[in-house]
Design an enzyme around this catalytic site. Structure first.
Site, PDB file in Angstrom:
ATOM      1  N   ARG A 232       0.864  -1.173   0.000  1.00 44.53           N
ATOM      2  CA  ARG A 232       0.000   0.000   0.000  1.00 44.53           C
ATOM      3  C   ARG A 232       0.904   1.228   0.000  1.00 44.53           C
ATOM      4  O   ARG A 232       2.004   1.179   0.558  1.00 44.53           O
ATOM      5  CB  ARG A 232      -0.868   0.048   1.267  1.00 44.53           C
ATOM      6  N   GLU A 261      -3.962   7.543  -4.782  1.00 40.39           N
ATOM      7  CA  GLU A 261      -4.237   6.928  -6.096  1.00 40.39           C
ATOM      8  C   GLU A 261      -5.604   7.397  -6.580  1.00 40.39           C
ATOM      9  O   GLU A 261      -6.513   7.531  -5.771  1.00 40.39           O
ATOM     10  CB  GLU A 261      -4.243   5.403  -5.968  1.00 40.39           C
ATOM     11  N   HIS A 279      -1.506   0.448  -9.658  1.00 46.02           N
ATOM     12  CA  HIS A 279      -2.104  -0.472  -8.665  1.00 46.02           C
ATOM     13  C   HIS A 279      -2.802  -1.627  -9.386  1.00 46.02           C
ATOM     14  O   HIS A 279      -4.018  -1.785  -9.323  1.00 46.02           O
ATOM     15  CB  HIS A 279      -3.105   0.266  -7.753  1.00 46.02           C
TER      16      HIS A 279
HETATM   17  C1  8YV Z   1      -6.971  -4.656  -6.006  1.00 45.68           C
HETATM   18  C2  8YV Z   1      -5.788  -4.809  -3.714  1.00 45.68           C
HETATM   19  O1  8YV Z   1      -6.269  -3.902  -6.958  1.00 45.68           O
HETATM   20  O2  8YV Z   1      -6.128  -6.996  -2.982  1.00 45.68           O
HETATM   21  C3  8YV Z   1      -5.936  -5.835  -2.669  1.00 45.68           C
HETATM   22  O3  8YV Z   1      -5.878  -5.471  -1.489  1.00 45.68           O
HETATM   23  O4  8YV Z   1      -5.467  -3.702  -3.452  1.00 45.68           O
HETATM   24  C4  8YV Z   1      -5.936  -5.190  -5.138  1.00 45.68           C
HETATM   25  O5  8YV Z   1      -5.959  -6.555  -5.357  1.00 45.68           O
HETATM   26  C5  8YV Z   1      -8.146  -3.895  -5.612  1.00 45.68           C
HETATM   27  O6  8YV Z   1      -8.780  -4.295  -4.474  1.00 45.68           O
HETATM   28  C6  8YV Z   1      -9.126  -3.881  -6.789  1.00 45.68           C
HETATM   29  O7  8YV Z   1      -9.793  -2.742  -6.813  1.00 45.68           O
END
Ligand code: 8YV
Length: 313
Positions: A232, A261, A279
């Site tokens: 993150r 983001e 991301h």
């Molecule tokens: C995704 C993520 O890009 O799994 C996570 O925590 O940040 C990512 O896999 C996101 O949740 C999709 O919008």
């Protein structure tokens, strides 16, 4: 029977939207022009939120949905969901672990290779017709190097397996040692950064890991070191990272995640020693299909009174 009302905080791919719309009355929060008015109007009917990792669900949002029973997250990271609020209000929370492990581990190695081997620069070099006119600058080897992992959960172990296949020596920093693993546990992050030629960050986001990669860690990584972040944006002190990239305190960084983001700090765009990803670690068709299915399976299990496939709370 009338359809159950659910709230979505952001869009999913079309195949998920079609399926969700078929089963539920879907309310699209991200399309609401007047968000408070929208929530005041439909909030009382909502029994579930389908959200995404980066969008989460705040206590404020959950408070505006008095009949909320479950938050199903499309993503493994639940740092943007107020879990304490959910717990105290009996709201269930689910996520999508395992199905995205391999893809995120792949992109960590991909970013490392792209950054060390200058793959984006090499692509630009060929396209711009420089090949044959001037030599392509020599780059940094990945194979056999010392790789430090910050975090050794499911994705961390996936990254370690891949790096081991590259002949890298692997050490890690984590909350706890995992004695069953063949990698060295280093309880001091600065010491790990000193030892590492590559430092790869894959800890969960949230308060406990905020800015754990700070100026001191970057200095310890040093001017030949490469940082990769697939966790993150909050885990890295971004001001310190930009300064370290600008003054070459570290050599380079491969980044999939950022603060703010998608409107990332514009200074990143001016640097020639970063490789940037939007991301997108889990962003393959295969994995996103599995994530969407798991979100729907959790919702279906909840409304059928069955045990949840992947509960967090
Ligand atoms: C995704 C993520 O890009 O799994 C996570 O925590 O940040 C990512 O896999 C996101 O949740 C999709 O919008």
């Amino acid at each position: 029977m009338p359809k159950t009302d659910i709230l979505m905080t952001g869009a999913y791919p079309e195949w998920d939207m079609v399926d969700l719309e078929a089963k539920y009355r879907v309310h699209r929060l991200w399309e609401a022009v007047d968000r408070p008015g929208f929530l005041a109007n439909v909030g009382g009917r909502i029994r579930a939120i389908a959200t995404r990792g980066e969008l989460g669900a705040s206590a404020e949002l959950m408070r505006s949905l008095p009949n909320l029973e479950i938050v199903s997250c499309y993503g493994v990271g639940t740092d943007a969901i107020d879990l304490a609020h959910a717990r105290t209000h009996g709201i269930r929370v689910t996520n999508t672990p395992d199905v995205l492990t391999e893809d995120v581990a792949d992109i960590a190695l991909g970013l490392l290779l792209a950054t060390a081997r200058h793959i984006p620069q090499a692509d630009a070099f060929v396209r711009s017709g420089q090949w044959g006119k001037t030599p392509m600058p020599l780059v940094t080897r990945v194979a056999g190097k010392r790789l430090g992992l910050v975090g050794m959960g499911r994705i961390g172990r996936g990254i370690a397996r891949r790096a081991a296949a590259f002949g890298c020596e692997i050490s890690y920093f984590a909350r706890n040692a995992q004695p069953q693993l063949a990698y060295a546990f280093v309880p001091d992050l600065i010491a790990l950064a000193h030892w590492s030629e590559f430092l790869v960050v894959i800890v969960p986001g949230g308060e406990a890991t905020k800015n754990i990669i700070d100026a001191g860690v970057l200095k310890a990584l040093g001017s030949d070191g490469i940082l990769v972040n697939v966790s993150r944006g909050t885990t890295v002190d971004e001001e310190a990272l930009i300064a370290a990239l600008q003054d070459r305190t570290i050599k380079a960084a491969g980044l999939d995640v950022f603060l703010n983001e998608p409107k990332i700090d514009p200074r990143f765009l001016t640097l020639d020693n970063v490789v940037l990803q939007p991301h997108h670690g889990s962003g393959t068709v295969e994995t996103r299909k599995a994530m969407g299915q798991l979100v729907r399976d959790n919702l279906a299990a909840h409304f059928a009174g069955k045990s949840l496939p992947t509960p967090v709370v």
